[in-house]
Design an enzyme around this catalytic site. Structure first.
Site, PDB file in Angstrom:
ATOM      1  N   SER A 101      10.699  56.695 -12.182  1.00 20.38           N
ATOM      2  CA  SER A 101      11.603  55.274 -12.095  1.00 20.38           C
ATOM      3  C   SER A 101      11.495  54.814 -10.704  1.00 20.38           C
ATOM      4  O   SER A 101      10.466  54.160 -10.440  1.00 20.38           O
ATOM      5  CB  SER A 101      13.139  55.892 -12.530  1.00 20.38           C
ATOM      6  OG  SER A 101      13.851  54.702 -12.627  1.00 20.38           O
ATOM      7  N   ASP A 249      13.869  50.012 -17.256  1.00 20.45           N
ATOM      8  CA  ASP A 249      15.257  50.585 -17.418  1.00 20.45           C
ATOM      9  C   ASP A 249      16.285  49.721 -16.579  1.00 20.45           C
ATOM     10  O   ASP A 249      17.364  49.363 -17.373  1.00 20.45           O
ATOM     11  CB  ASP A 249      15.473  51.701 -17.592  1.00 20.45           C
ATOM     12  CG  ASP A 249      15.629  52.473 -16.389  1.00 20.45           C
ATOM     13  OD1 ASP A 249      15.196  51.957 -15.314  1.00 20.45           O
ATOM     14  OD2 ASP A 249      16.154  53.751 -16.201  1.00 20.45           O
TER      15      ASP A 249
END
Length: 453
Positions: A101, A249
């Site tokens: 991430s 995301d």
């Protein structure tokens, strides 16, 4: 030396660093044998981001899954939310996302997805860790080893699900020209496909590096990290800009004047679009801006707050039947599309909000409550932070305190949240108030208390 971090946000570590802090192919293979055993075999989706180490770890991951008797559904390079959506839509046994991430380039990790298309719950993670500790793995004979199947429509499945949403029906989408900064990450193809499907024109901005796997900026899509995109939008006279983190995301936006709105604004804009159409409970974490409460009040809906972490927010959304949820890091969860933070869905929401109101983003942004938020990090052991909680309470008395997740300090005209990160060996500090200088002084005060002997 780094340290492996294993939480509901997944497993993360520094790639190929010596044990105990390194995320090596050998370790990934063993953990993925464990995951295959944990879910009892079956079809498992595997997607990955564009980090230089992700292809190597993909090979290690699939080896482990195949050894456990799983059939691997290769989704290729795609955003994290694309993996979760496909697990549920294709009725798979589970999924794994290879990504770290927002962590630095030399990190990577694994995110584990259950058959419900959500990340493992805290209880499921506990059971999984116990299995890994005991090494009670299931391995199949050579005759039972399954194959790897490519799923070339993974991103297409995601885009189609978004465009079929009832929230977007009967809205004539404006023909906008949009700047994209995907941080050379997994969202690049997906957001391009979304914009083209809606008839918009994408204009790509890559910053200083165009090589896949190399981040042209700091990976979090904060306002400070999107100055290049902001200048690009202004110079090219684009309608707005989109900045993603490396796995897609989380997202934040830049208005047509070149002003980066910041990560908190992403959820606030989404609430402004969704709640007029379907009023219902909103779920966010303790760190998220109190501007959420002000917008929710306009529609007479409750706000529930949880520990930081998507798994906690999703669990509460399921419990209270939340209409929309998310976190102040640019994450939006719209359960009717995807029960996870989804930067592609958040982008679709903004496009339809702009089209519905037929106003530039700068004008729409003025309608959301204004708070000044400052975020900081400290390289401080979690144990030392815990030992200084009492000093923080004394320093901020007579404020109210919440110790559910670190320490949340609630004053008459401010909020400060201090907590160990779930994904990095640091302490995160988030402060907000109505005045920028006051907010900055809150950060300074926390740092002084935590670093003073």
């Amino acid at each position: 030396m780094g340290k492996l971090i294993f939480s509901t946000s997944g497993l993360r570590g520094v790639v190929n660093e010596s044990a105990p802090g390194g995320l090596t192919p050998e370790l990934v293979t063993e953990i993925c044998v464990g995951f295959g055993s944990f879910i009892g075999g079956g079809k498992v989706a595997v997607g990955r981001d564009l980090r230089l180490s992700s292809e190597m770890l993909y090979q290690a991951c699939t080896a482990g899954l195949l050894s456990a008797g799983c059939e691997v559904i290769n989704l290729g390079v795609c955003p994290t939310p694309t993996v979760l959506l496909n697990v549920k839509q294709l009725s798979l046994a589970g999924g794994i996302v290879i990504t770290a991430s927002h962590n630095p380039e030399n990190w990577n990790g694994l995110k584990f997805v259950s058959k419900e298309g959500i990340f493992l719950t805290a209880e499921e993670l506990k059971e999984f860790k116990q299995l890994l500790k005991k090494k009670n793995f299931k391995r199949v004979s050579h005759e039972e080893i399954k194959s790897i199947l490519d799923e070339p429509t993974a991103i297409e499945n995601h885009i189609k699900k978004i465009l079929r949403s009832e929230y977007f029906r009967d809205i004539q989408v404006k023909k906008l020209v949009v700047g994209i900064d995907a941080c050379n990450g997994a969202a690049q193809a997906a957001v391009t496909s979304l914009l083209q499907a809606l008839g918009l024109t994408p204009v790509h901005f890559f910053g200083d590096a165009e090589k896949p796997g190399k981040f042209p900026r700091q990976p979090e899509p904060s306002a400070d990290n999107l100055t290049g995109l902001a200048n690009f939008v202004k110079e090219k006279r684009l309608d707005f800009g989109i900045g993603f983190d490396p796995d897609g995301d989380r997202v934040s936006f830049v208005d047509e004047t070149g002003l980066a709105l910041g990560e908190e604004a992403t959820l606030l804009l989404a609430l402004s679009f969704i709640l007029p159409k379907k009023a219902g409970p909103v779920v966010v974490n303790l760190s998220t801006t109190q501007a959420v409460d002000e917008i929710a009040k306009r529609f007479s809906v409750p706000v529930y707050r949880t520990k930081v972490g998507e798994a906690a927010v999703v669990a509460k959304m399921k419990e209270v039947q939340g209409v929309i949820g998310g976190e102040g890091n640019g994450g939006v969860i719209l359960p009717e599309i995807n029960f996870t933070r989804d930067g592609i869905t958040a982008t679709a929401i903004l496009i339809h909000l702009l089209s519905e109101q037929d106003k530039p983003l700068s004008q729409i942004a003025q309608t959301i409550p204004k708070y000044y938020i400052q975020k900081a990090t400290l390289s401080l052991p979690a144990k030392e932070f815990l030992n200084k909680k009492s000093k923080l309470k004394k320093g901020f008395a007579p404020a109210q305190f919440n110790t559910e997740d670190g320490l949340l300090i609630i004053g008459k005209d401010f909020r400060v949240h201090i907590r160990p990160s779930n994904t990095e060996p640091i302490i995160r500090v988030i402060a907000e108030s109505r005045l920028p200088d006051y907010t900055l002084s809150l950060i300074t005060k926390v740092k002084e208390i935590l670093t003073k002997d």
